[in-house]
Design a protein around this motif. Structure first.
Motif, PDB file in Angstrom:
ATOM      1  N   VAL A 199       1.024  -1.080  -0.082  1.00  0.00           N
ATOM      2  CA  VAL A 199       0.186  -0.096  -0.186  1.00  0.00           C
ATOM      3  C   VAL A 199       1.013   1.263  -0.032  1.00  0.00           C
ATOM      4  N   GLU A 200       1.910   1.273   0.885  1.00  0.00           N
ATOM      5  CA  GLU A 200       2.731   2.364   1.087  1.00  0.00           C
ATOM      6  C   GLU A 200       3.949   2.596  -0.376  1.00  0.00           C
ATOM      7  N   ASN A 201       4.299   1.495  -0.913  1.00  0.00           N
ATOM      8  CA  ASN A 201       5.293   1.563  -1.953  1.00  0.00           C
ATOM      9  C   ASN A 201       4.898   0.550  -2.950  1.00  0.00           C
ATOM     10  N   PRO A 202       3.881   0.597  -3.987  1.00  0.00           N
ATOM     11  CA  PRO A 202       3.668  -0.615  -4.682  1.00  0.00           C
ATOM     12  C   PRO A 202       4.758  -1.099  -5.905  1.00  0.00           C
ATOM     13  N   HIS A 203       5.865  -1.497  -5.214  1.00  0.00           N
ATOM     14  CA  HIS A 203       6.896  -1.831  -6.012  1.00  0.00           C
ATOM     15  C   HIS A 203       7.534  -2.944  -5.365  1.00  0.00           C
ATOM     16  N   ALA A 204       7.849  -4.071  -6.088  1.00  0.00           N
ATOM     17  CA  ALA A 204       8.510  -5.401  -5.156  1.00  0.00           C
ATOM     18  C   ALA A 204       9.555  -5.989  -6.203  1.00  0.00           C
ATOM     19  N   GLU A 205      10.288  -6.943  -5.544  1.00  0.00           N
ATOM     20  CA  GLU A 205      11.273  -7.638  -6.403  1.00  0.00           C
ATOM     21  C   GLU A 205      11.296  -9.158  -5.658  1.00  0.00           C
ATOM     22  N   ALA A 206      11.067 -10.181  -6.824  1.00  0.00           N
ATOM     23  CA  ALA A 206      11.000 -11.333  -6.627  1.00  0.00           C
ATOM     24  C   ALA A 206      12.335 -12.206  -6.986  1.00  0.00           C
ATOM     25  N   LEU A 207      12.602 -13.051  -6.141  1.00  0.00           N
ATOM     26  CA  LEU A 207      13.950 -13.736  -6.460  1.00  0.00           C
ATOM     27  C   LEU A 207      13.904 -15.290  -6.380  1.00  0.00           C
ATOM     28  N   PHE A 208      14.362 -15.841  -7.415  1.00  0.00           N
ATOM     29  CA  PHE A 208      14.359 -17.232  -7.554  1.00  0.00           C
ATOM     30  C   PHE A 208      15.799 -17.781  -7.376  1.00  0.00           C
ATOM     31  N   PHE A 209      16.169 -18.858  -6.570  1.00  0.00           N
ATOM     32  CA  PHE A 209      17.524 -19.309  -6.513  1.00  0.00           C
ATOM     33  C   PHE A 209      17.439 -20.881  -6.710  1.00  0.00           C
ATOM     34  N   TRP A 210      17.871 -21.355  -7.728  1.00  0.00           N
ATOM     35  CA  TRP A 210      17.802 -22.767  -8.031  1.00  0.00           C
ATOM     36  C   TRP A 210      19.351 -23.166  -7.913  1.00  0.00           C
ATOM     37  N   HIS A 211      19.701 -23.977  -6.927  1.00  0.00           N
ATOM     38  CA  HIS A 211      21.061 -24.246  -6.609  1.00  0.00           C
ATOM     39  C   HIS A 211      21.291 -25.439  -7.624  1.00  0.00           C
ATOM     40  N   GLU A 212      20.417 -26.280  -7.681  1.00  0.00           N
ATOM     41  CA  GLU A 212      20.594 -27.558  -8.754  1.00  0.00           C
ATOM     42  C   GLU A 212      21.253 -27.134 -10.258  1.00  0.00           C
ATOM     43  N   LEU A 213      20.600 -26.025 -10.471  1.00  0.00           N
ATOM     44  CA  LEU A 213      20.835 -25.323 -11.948  1.00  0.00           C
ATOM     45  C   LEU A 213      21.769 -24.074 -12.031  1.00  0.00           C
ATOM     46  N   GLU A 214      22.279 -23.860 -10.521  1.00  0.00           N
ATOM     47  CA  GLU A 214      23.392 -22.800 -10.271  1.00  0.00           C
ATOM     48  C   GLU A 214      22.795 -21.317 -11.060  1.00  0.00           C
ATOM     49  N   ARG A 215      21.505 -21.178 -10.955  1.00  0.00           N
ATOM     50  CA  ARG A 215      20.732 -19.964 -11.369  1.00  0.00           C
ATOM     51  C   ARG A 215      20.139 -19.257 -10.421  1.00  0.00           C
ATOM     52  N   GLN A 216      19.990 -17.942 -10.810  1.00  0.00           N
ATOM     53  CA  GLN A 216      19.256 -16.984  -9.961  1.00  0.00           C
ATOM     54  C   GLN A 216      18.307 -16.156 -10.824  1.00  0.00           C
ATOM     55  N   ILE A 217      17.114 -15.892 -10.747  1.00  0.00           N
ATOM     56  CA  ILE A 217      16.485 -14.954 -11.400  1.00  0.00           C
ATOM     57  C   ILE A 217      15.730 -13.783 -10.560  1.00  0.00           C
ATOM     58  N   ARG A 218      16.017 -12.671 -11.010  1.00  0.00           N
ATOM     59  CA  ARG A 218      15.558 -11.264 -10.107  1.00  0.00           C
ATOM     60  C   ARG A 218      14.342 -10.557 -10.915  1.00  0.00           C
TER      61      ARG A 218
END
Ligand SMILES: Cc1cc2nc3c(=O)[nH]c(=O)nc-3n(C[C@H](O)[C@H](O)[C@H](O)COP(=O)(O)O)c2cc1C
Length: 219
Positions: A89-108
């Motif tokens: 409500v106060e700040n309508p911005h967000a970041e989501a993060l996935f970390f998949w160790h098995e694939l050595e991957r991160q998505i932001r």
């Protein structure tokens, strides 16, 4: 008691990411990576860290479950009156993060965030297992203090009596989905010697067709 992890390191060598061969749309790459994560048996690949920041300028992060990838963004469900709901409500911005160790991957994934249609939230709520529906009513307001576990369990039993198995549980007005409309996505592939690949997609707002631009970032 202190602990020292300075000798712990892994070399990431499972893949690579090349700016020249990534698809034009980040959604195509997101889909491809998600399919690979499922095929490679990453446990709960759709569990993501969600960062929000309210008016106090203090970031908060917690895990939520990705429930849908749309043509414009990603959807998860929660309690609108939770701490994260207040932040949004106060700040309508967000970041989501996935970390998949098995694939050595991160998505932001970052962007603006807004409630989805109440009808769509209700459709999903009604698909959930009966006791999860009851649980959503118990956890109100989510993030509020509760005296002890017994209080929660008593409320759960009372609500199970009010809404017996096979009887419909109304969708709470305080519960529903949010969609983060993607403005920026970073795909990170771990490489040896900390020479990781980082490719970022950002929408070029100067063009009418809102084309996605990519760039490589230093790791
Ligand atoms: C694997 C996992 C999945 C979760 N999924 C959700 C979810 O989809 N929605 C949700 O509201 N909370 C979920 N939670 C709980 C949140 O992490 C968090 O405790 C809760 O939403 C309250 O956060 P807040 O006080 O920052 O609002 C999950 C936690 C874990 C560990």
């Amino acid at each position: 008691m202190s602990m020292d992890f300075t000798d712990q390191r892994l070399s990431y060598e499972k893949g690579e990411l090349d700016q020249q061969s990534v698809p034009e749309s980040p959604f195509e790459l997101l889909n491809a990576w998600m399919i690979e994560a499922i095929e490679q048996n990453v446990q709960e690949p759709y569990a993501m860290s969600l960062a929000t920041c309210g008016a106090d300028n203090k970031p908060s992060v917690r895990i939520v479950l990705l429930r849908e990838m749309t043509d414009t963004g990603i959807v998860f469900y929660t309690n609108y009156e939770s701490a994260k709901g207040q932040d949004i409500v106060e700040n309508p911005h967000a970041e989501a993060l996935f970390f998949w160790h098995e694939l050595e991957r991160q998505i932001r994934i970052s962007g603006s965030i807004a409630k989805i249609d109440a009808d769509k939230s209700a459709t999903y709520f009604q698909k959930r297992p009966h006791d999860s529906q009851v649980g959503a009513w118990v956890s109100q307001p989510q993030s509020g203090e509760v005296a002890n576990r017994e209080v929660m369990e008593q409320t759960f039993v009372q609500l199970q009596t009010k809404y017996p198995e096979h009887s419909p549980v109304p969708t709470p007005a305080f519960w529903g989905g949010y969609e983060i409309t993607v403005e920026k996505i970073e795909f990170w592939q771990g490489r040896a010697n900390r020479m990781h690949d980082r490719i970022v997609y950002e929408q070029d707002s100067s063009t009418e067709a809102a084309k996605w631009m990519t760039k490589r970032l230093l790791p």
